[in-house]
Design an enzyme around this catalytic site. Sequence first.
Site, PDB file in Angstrom:
ATOM      1  N   THR A   1       0.962  -1.319  -0.131  1.00 20.29           N
ATOM      2  CA  THR A   1       0.059   0.049   0.093  1.00 20.29           C
ATOM      3  C   THR A   1       0.996   1.218   0.197  1.00 20.29           C
ATOM      4  O   THR A   1       0.158   2.582  -0.120  1.00 20.29           O
ATOM      5  CB  THR A   1      -0.801   0.077   1.341  1.00 20.29           C
ATOM      6  OG1 THR A   1      -0.053  -0.022   2.355  1.00 20.29           O
ATOM      7  CG2 THR A   1      -1.756  -1.142   1.453  1.00 20.29           C
TER       8      THR A   1
ATOM      9  N   CYS B   1     -16.529   3.614 -42.703  1.00 23.05           N
ATOM     10  CA  CYS B   1     -16.001   4.966 -43.343  1.00 23.05           C
ATOM     11  C   CYS B   1     -14.882   4.432 -44.202  1.00 23.05           C
ATOM     12  O   CYS B   1     -15.296   3.984 -45.408  1.00 23.05           O
ATOM     13  CB  CYS B   1     -15.292   5.560 -42.005  1.00 23.05           C
ATOM     14  SG  CYS B   1     -15.002   7.272 -42.303  1.00 23.05           S
TER      15      CYS B   1
ATOM     16  N   GLY C   1     -13.575   1.568 -44.651  1.00 24.06           N
ATOM     17  CA  GLY C   1     -14.152   0.245 -45.061  1.00 24.06           C
ATOM     18  C   GLY C   1     -15.186   0.291 -46.013  1.00 24.06           C
ATOM     19  O   GLY C   1     -14.953  -0.304 -46.981  1.00 24.06           O
TER      20      GLY C   1
ATOM     21  N   GLU D   1      -6.570   9.523 -51.583  1.00 32.12           N
ATOM     22  CA  GLU D   1      -5.883   9.555 -50.330  1.00 32.12           C
ATOM     23  C   GLU D   1      -4.340   8.653 -50.466  1.00 32.12           C
ATOM     24  O   GLU D   1      -3.561   9.078 -49.902  1.00 32.12           O
ATOM     25  CB  GLU D   1      -6.771   9.169 -49.059  1.00 32.12           C
ATOM     26  CG  GLU D   1      -6.029   8.934 -47.773  1.00 32.12           C
ATOM     27  CD  GLU D   1      -6.941   8.503 -46.722  1.00 32.12           C
ATOM     28  OE1 GLU D   1      -8.247   8.685 -46.909  1.00 32.12           O
ATOM     29  OE2 GLU D   1      -6.398   8.486 -45.547  1.00 32.12           O
TER      30      GLU D   1
ATOM     31  N   ARG E   1     -12.433  12.764 -44.499  1.00 36.20           N
ATOM     32  CA  ARG E   1     -12.068  13.899 -45.295  1.00 36.20           C
ATOM     33  C   ARG E   1     -12.444  13.383 -46.819  1.00 36.20           C
ATOM     34  O   ARG E   1     -12.747  14.559 -47.613  1.00 36.20           O
ATOM     35  CB  ARG E   1     -10.590  13.976 -45.381  1.00 36.20           C
ATOM     36  CG  ARG E   1     -10.146  15.578 -45.535  1.00 36.20           C
ATOM     37  CD  ARG E   1      -8.612  15.593 -45.195  1.00 36.20           C
ATOM     38  NE  ARG E   1      -8.158  16.071 -43.853  1.00 36.20           N
ATOM     39  CZ  ARG E   1      -7.646  15.364 -42.986  1.00 36.20           C
ATOM     40  NH1 ARG E   1      -7.056  14.320 -43.210  1.00 36.20           N
ATOM     41  NH2 ARG E   1      -7.423  16.082 -41.756  1.00 36.20           N
TER      42      ARG E   1
ATOM     43  N   HIS F   1     -19.672   6.737 -38.554  1.00 41.38           N
ATOM     44  CA  HIS F   1     -19.138   5.786 -37.814  1.00 41.38           C
ATOM     45  C   HIS F   1     -20.396   5.408 -36.694  1.00 41.38           C
ATOM     46  O   HIS F   1     -20.625   6.106 -35.704  1.00 41.38           O
ATOM     47  CB  HIS F   1     -18.045   6.274 -36.788  1.00 41.38           C
ATOM     48  CG  HIS F   1     -16.907   6.566 -37.550  1.00 41.38           C
ATOM     49  ND1 HIS F   1     -15.980   5.637 -37.723  1.00 41.38           N
ATOM     50  CD2 HIS F   1     -16.457   7.515 -38.334  1.00 41.38           C
ATOM     51  CE1 HIS F   1     -14.798   6.242 -38.489  1.00 41.38           C
ATOM     52  NE2 HIS F   1     -15.182   7.091 -38.844  1.00 41.38           N
TER      53      HIS F   1
ATOM     54  N   GLU G   1     -20.555   3.285 -34.681  1.00 39.42           N
ATOM     55  CA  GLU G   1     -20.068   2.595 -33.421  1.00 39.42           C
ATOM     56  C   GLU G   1     -20.165   3.496 -32.347  1.00 39.42           C
ATOM     57  O   GLU G   1     -20.204   3.412 -31.216  1.00 39.42           O
ATOM     58  CB  GLU G   1     -18.554   2.251 -33.407  1.00 39.42           C
ATOM     59  CG  GLU G   1     -17.568   3.005 -33.881  1.00 39.42           C
ATOM     60  CD  GLU G   1     -17.206   3.192 -35.007  1.00 39.42           C
ATOM     61  OE1 GLU G   1     -18.182   3.313 -35.982  1.00 39.42           O
ATOM     62  OE2 GLU G   1     -16.119   4.064 -35.552  1.00 39.42           O
TER      63      GLU G   1
END
Length: 558
Positions: free
Chosen positions: A200, A399, A401, A423, A483, A530, A532
Amino acid sequence: MTKKKTPQSKTIDTKYIFVVGGVISGVGKGITTSSIAKILQSRGYTVTAIKIDPYVNIDAGTMNPTEHGEVFVLGDGDECDQDMGNYERFLNTTLGRDNYMTTGRVYQTVINRERNLEYKGKCVQVVPHVPLEVIARIKRAAKKAQAEVVLIEIGGTVGEYENILFLEAARMMKMEKPDSVMFVMVSYVPIPSKVGEMKTKPTQHAVRTLGSTGIQPDIIIARSSDPLDDKRKEKIALFCNISKDRVISAPDIESIYDVPLNFEKDHIGETVIKILKLKKKKGEGLLSWQEFFSAPKKANKTVNIAIVGKYFDTGDYTLSDSYLSVIEALKYSAYAAKSKIKISWINSKEFESRAVHVSILKKYDGVLIPGGFGASGVEGKIQAIEYIRTNGIPFFGICYGMQLAVVEYSRTVLGWKDAHTTEVSPHTTTPVIDILDDQKIKVQNKEYGNSMRLGNYVAELVPNTIAYKAYGEKQIVERHRHRYEVFPSILEDLRSSGLILSGMSPDGRLTEIIELPKKVHPFFVACQFHPEFLARPLAPHPLFSAFIDAALTRAKNK
Ligand code: GLN
């Protein structure tokens, strides 16, 4: 006639709980904050949570996910720490920019105010002006949420130079209203392997260091691999000036969702209510929470999902951190379908180097390709998508993906061999994914911070599609962080070759969801946003649930 007071005009006597770290970071301050917030919410209080990150970055948008974990995006577009996602998920609430602050943000405001002469000719000092700005931000977030209790997590650990001004702000708030502010220290209690028993002392030192900032913890959460025994509780209590019932044992456990239940075993809710002199309320309790998370433990089926990604460079720990919200979203949908879930990680670069063949994907019930940036691992992901698409494996792309699914489709089905995203390939003759003009200017000027399409945007869904059926609505709002876009001039080519653009921006220009007809593929769905970020326990995300259902169907028919 006296004017009746509306509920909004009532002033709330807001209480504040600061959560600070001792000994080492990374032992669960975020989950502690979320769990205490959840407990108080379940007891009937209106709660909000704030995260303070001590670094100078204005937001988390410019940080590498392998080093810092996932960049979470709020509805208002703020790019922030993944703990904000934990708060939203635990509380099933929507937070905003006001709930997140960094040193950079605080200083920027103070400096801007000084330039605008808002300090009326005074000498602007680090203390008190910087802590005062911190306090103003905390109070603003409290007011906006009409919160009775605000949890404020201060990043890092006590004793660090970085968070000293935030601790000073907390101390000033305690001075102003002693009964309305309390401190929770999340400390670490190691069990050195050679010694074999809990030590501790580091916690004692951390409490002393916190003491040097004028703050005494009211509750100590003792994180350790094992539960704290009585002797250790007594020791921490005695040497840290705290009563034994305020030392909470927090051993490692399998699921973060059990933490609120575990804390309640040590009566943390009652203790907080007592310390803050909160009026007793009747809440819903944690029963439905407990039921939701205990169901999968008894489930007799498991859904096997592969995530094909690229953030594999720094080991498994950070890997799962980089995709935290995706993992949690998958879990909620699996649990809602009364199934366990096994997630496997597949490095797309291994498809490129031929170390692994894409056909291993057929082992899985479903494959998810999450968001990402840059060129690395991209061709491997495209190979994976072609295999998944031509072999009827349930696919969910998010995205990047989705963008790479469009690249694959353009190359293989439309026969545009050079198709790519700019990109990766800025000079491709067939830019199927390209940057919008206004973003182009920002990138040319190297303005990368806050330069993406961020936060909430509306999408309209096409009837009789998988997406429409999943949501059961014509119009949806989802969070974005990207983007690049599907190049508007190729939309008709995609449609006429059989791809369904099932979600579009209201002006019909930007592609939000793509899918293949069910008669061509059992589940091939990808979205630009997204999803998620909006998945919550007890309220799983419809697209994740549709994907998990398709994966469970494949598992059953295998
Ligand atoms: N790199 C892609 C873009 O910027 C996708 C981003 C993402 O997956 N979050 O548009």
